[in-house]
Design a protein around this motif. Structure first.
Motif, PDB file in Angstrom:
ATOM      1  N   ALA A   2     130.453  -3.374-102.213  1.00 27.52           N
ATOM      2  CA  ALA A   2     128.996  -3.259-102.189  1.00 27.52           C
ATOM      3  C   ALA A   2     128.395  -3.493-103.569  1.00 27.52           C
ATOM      4  O   ALA A   2     128.932  -3.035-104.578  1.00 27.52           O
ATOM      5  N   ASN A   3     127.285  -4.211-103.606  1.00 26.65           N
ATOM      6  CA  ASN A   3     126.560  -4.393-104.860  1.00 26.65           C
ATOM      7  C   ASN A   3     125.075  -4.127-104.645  1.00 26.65           C
ATOM      8  O   ASN A   3     124.555  -4.248-103.535  1.00 26.65           O
ATOM      9  N   ILE A   4     124.398  -3.746-105.724  1.00 25.73           N
ATOM     10  CA  ILE A   4     122.974  -3.412-105.706  1.00 25.73           C
ATOM     11  C   ILE A   4     122.273  -4.235-106.780  1.00 25.73           C
ATOM     12  O   ILE A   4     122.757  -4.333-107.914  1.00 25.73           O
ATOM     13  N   VAL A   5     121.153  -4.842-106.432  1.00 24.44           N
ATOM     14  CA  VAL A   5     120.371  -5.640-107.373  1.00 24.44           C
ATOM     15  C   VAL A   5     119.329  -4.745-108.036  1.00 24.44           C
ATOM     16  O   VAL A   5     118.608  -4.006-107.358  1.00 24.44           O
ATOM     17  N   VAL A   6     119.272  -4.802-109.368  1.00 30.09           N
ATOM     18  CA  VAL A   6     118.337  -3.991-110.155  1.00 30.09           C
ATOM     19  C   VAL A   6     117.589  -4.901-111.123  1.00 30.09           C
ATOM     20  O   VAL A   6     117.889  -6.097-111.224  1.00 30.09           O
ATOM     21  N   ALA A   7     116.637  -4.338-111.860  1.00 27.31           N
ATOM     22  CA  ALA A   7     115.777  -5.151-112.717  1.00 27.31           C
ATOM     23  C   ALA A   7     115.983  -4.852-114.192  1.00 27.31           C
ATOM     24  O   ALA A   7     116.241  -3.707-114.582  1.00 27.31           O
ATOM     25  N   GLU A   8     115.833  -5.871-115.014  1.00 26.39           N
ATOM     26  CA  GLU A   8     115.803  -5.681-116.463  1.00 26.39           C
ATOM     27  C   GLU A   8     114.655  -4.743-116.825  1.00 26.39           C
ATOM     28  O   GLU A   8     113.617  -4.742-116.184  1.00 26.39           O
ATOM     29  N   GLY A   9     114.867  -3.962-117.875  1.00 24.04           N
ATOM     30  CA  GLY A   9     113.830  -3.043-118.316  1.00 24.04           C
ATOM     31  C   GLY A   9     113.726  -1.791-117.468  1.00 24.04           C
ATOM     32  O   GLY A   9     112.810  -0.993-117.644  1.00 24.04           O
TER      33      GLY A   9
ATOM     34  N   VAL B 288     123.809  -4.431-100.770  1.00 27.18           N
ATOM     35  CA  VAL B 288     123.371  -3.371 -99.858  1.00 27.18           C
ATOM     36  C   VAL B 288     121.955  -2.906-100.163  1.00 27.18           C
ATOM     37  O   VAL B 288     121.293  -2.333 -99.281  1.00 27.18           O
ATOM     38  N   ALA B 289     121.471  -3.129-101.393  1.00 30.06           N
ATOM     39  CA  ALA B 289     120.142  -2.628-101.732  1.00 30.06           C
ATOM     40  C   ALA B 289     119.559  -3.369-102.923  1.00 30.06           C
ATOM     41  O   ALA B 289     120.290  -3.934-103.752  1.00 30.06           O
ATOM     42  N   VAL B 290     118.243  -3.358-102.979  1.00 33.74           N
ATOM     43  CA  VAL B 290     117.485  -3.714-104.180  1.00 33.74           C
ATOM     44  C   VAL B 290     116.816  -2.434-104.642  1.00 33.74           C
ATOM     45  O   VAL B 290     116.072  -1.800-103.889  1.00 33.74           O
ATOM     46  N   LEU B 291     117.099  -2.027-105.876  1.00 38.44           N
ATOM     47  CA  LEU B 291     116.573  -0.789-106.447  1.00 38.44           C
ATOM     48  C   LEU B 291     115.576  -1.140-107.543  1.00 38.44           C
ATOM     49  O   LEU B 291     115.942  -1.748-108.550  1.00 38.44           O
ATOM     50  N   LEU B 292     114.302  -0.748-107.352  1.00 36.02           N
ATOM     51  CA  LEU B 292     113.244  -1.118-108.290  1.00 36.02           C
ATOM     52  C   LEU B 292     112.266   0.024-108.507  1.00 36.02           C
ATOM     53  O   LEU B 292     112.035   0.830-107.607  1.00 36.02           O
ATOM     54  N   GLU B 293     111.664   0.055-109.685  1.00 37.09           N
ATOM     55  CA  GLU B 293     110.453   0.832-109.919  1.00 37.09           C
ATOM     56  C   GLU B 293     109.260  -0.066-109.562  1.00 37.09           C
ATOM     57  O   GLU B 293     109.162  -1.174-110.088  1.00 37.09           O
TER      58      GLU B 293
END
Length: 404
Positions: free
Chosen positions: A136-143, A192-197
């Motif tokens: 499983a991998n999760i995509v996150v954002a710079e900063g 499995v997910a995109v995790l963002l603010e």
């Protein structure tokens, strides 16, 4: 040096001597507070324009929240989740309804909520989506800023937060914040997910481009990926809506909540999602001794009820317009840029004038407390109980600092 030491309060000197130096606080010692105002040990008052990084959205010692805490302290403070207490169901039901979700999982800190969200997303990926074990991998954002645990700093792009804490936890792909094409390209069959603010707070209250969050929602739906929104700072009224996602017409699969949920009294966090997501957890697979404790639930249910009236969201939206209008008038007069929504603003000061730390020190001398981040950027996040006159006062003090 000696003169500086003599001017520094003893409590500050002792804190520096006996505390690990993982913070660099302003040299002020607070002894009491009410509403949007703080008072130091010498009786001097300061306008709070940080609000505990949004943990104090309802101000210091909100009467309804203090009354709930006092009442609960006289009855029951902790049972652990081995038993059900009489505050638990009300809190979970009312928070779930506020979020429009089936289920709530209470924890304590924001970082715990993020860790919980990561675990749930992975388990959902294996059990529901059918991702091969361990892939499983999760995509996150710079900063990003999601907390400071070992797993979370593994995908931080802030070297102060990340350096020398390895080995790092794998399973994360970092893409530029606001770049929908890059995010879509990073998603594969094992995502499995995109995790963002929805708005990046620690980075300087960075608002994404128009259409970005709806685009993320659409991509996640199309690719069978969970959209996990970290609303720990941006949620619960801060931006002029219950959630920052609301302002883009977006509903994530999972909300990560914290900070203001505890009313500035106790640490409370939560994950909210539907049963097809949070339902993957079974007894023994995740937990917390203090998560959902009676004192926390008694305070947090009152927080949810304050939000259910809509009063604080309206105040944030209306007073936020006044704040941003005032700050906008300082662009070209010491400010380079202003960002944000509601009662939340990131200000870039001309670095030729001063650093963000210097600006905060000079504001402190003028009776306003704020926090710098990333060089010459300031964050303003006053309690939502602040008045129009107090906003004007804060802007005037900033103008005076910038004018030298």
């Amino acid at each position: 040096m000696v003169d500086d030491m003599l001017r520094t309060p003893r409590a500050v000197r002792d804190a520096e001597r006996f505390t690990a130096h993982n913070y660099h606080p302003l040299p002020v010692v607070i002894s009491s507070a009410e509403g949007a105002w703080l008072t130091d040990v010498d009786g001097r008052r300061y306008l709070d324009c940080l609000a505990g990084y949004s943990a104090l959205n309802f101000g210091h010692r909100h009467p309804q929240l203090i009354a709930a805490a006092h009442a609960q302290l006289d009855r029951l403070t902790l049972t652990s989740r081995a038993f059900v207490h009489d505050q638990f169901a009300d809190f979970c039901r009312e928070l779930a309804q506020l979020c429009g979700k089936d289920l709530v999982l209470p924890m304590n800190t924001g970082a715990e909520a993020v860790e919980t969200g990561i675990k749930v997303a992975r388990k959902w990926g294996y059990q529901v989506k059918g991702v091969p074990a361990g892939q499983a991998n999760i995509v996150v954002a710079e900063g990003n800023f999601h907390g400071r645990t070992t797993t979370i700093v593994s995908f931080s792009t802030d070297e102060d937060a990340r350096a020398d804490f390895g080995p790092y936890t794998p399973g994360f792909t970092v893409v530029p914040y606001g770049d929908l094409a890059a995010l879509a390209a990073a998603i594969d069959e094992n995502t499995v997910a995109v995790l963002l603010e929805p708005i990046q707070g620690e980075q300087g209250v960075v608002v994404p481009p128009e259409g970005y969050l709806p685009g993320v929602r659409a991509v996640c739906t199309e690719r069978n990926v969970l959209f996990v929104a970290d609303e720990i700072q941006s949620g619960l009224g801060r931006t002029g809506a219950t959630f920052a996602c609301d302002q883009d017409g977006v509903v994530p699969d999972m909300y990560l909540l914290g900070k203001a949920l505890g009313g500035g009294i106790v640490p409370v966090s939560a994950v909210a999602a539907n049963a097809d997501v949070l339902g993957v957890l079974k007894p023994g697979q995740h937990g917390s001794t203090f998560g959902g404790n009676p004192l926390a639930c008694a305070v947090a249910v009152e927080v949810v009820r304050l939000l259910a009236t809509g009063e604080f969201q309206r105040r944030s939206a209306e007073l936020g317009e006044r704040l941003h209008a005032g700050l906008g008038g300082l662009i070209g007069k010491g400010l380079v840029a202003v960002r944000g929504r509601g009662l939340w603003a990131g200000l870039d000061i001309d670095p030729a004038l001063m650093t963000g730390r210097q600006a905060c020190e000079r504001l402190m001398e003028r009776g306003v407390l704020a926090k710098d981040t990333h060089g010459s950027t300031l964050r303003l996040a006053p309690p939502l109980v602040i008045t129009a006159e107090e906003i004007d006062h804060a802007v005037a003090q900033l103008a005076a600092v910038l004018a030298g």
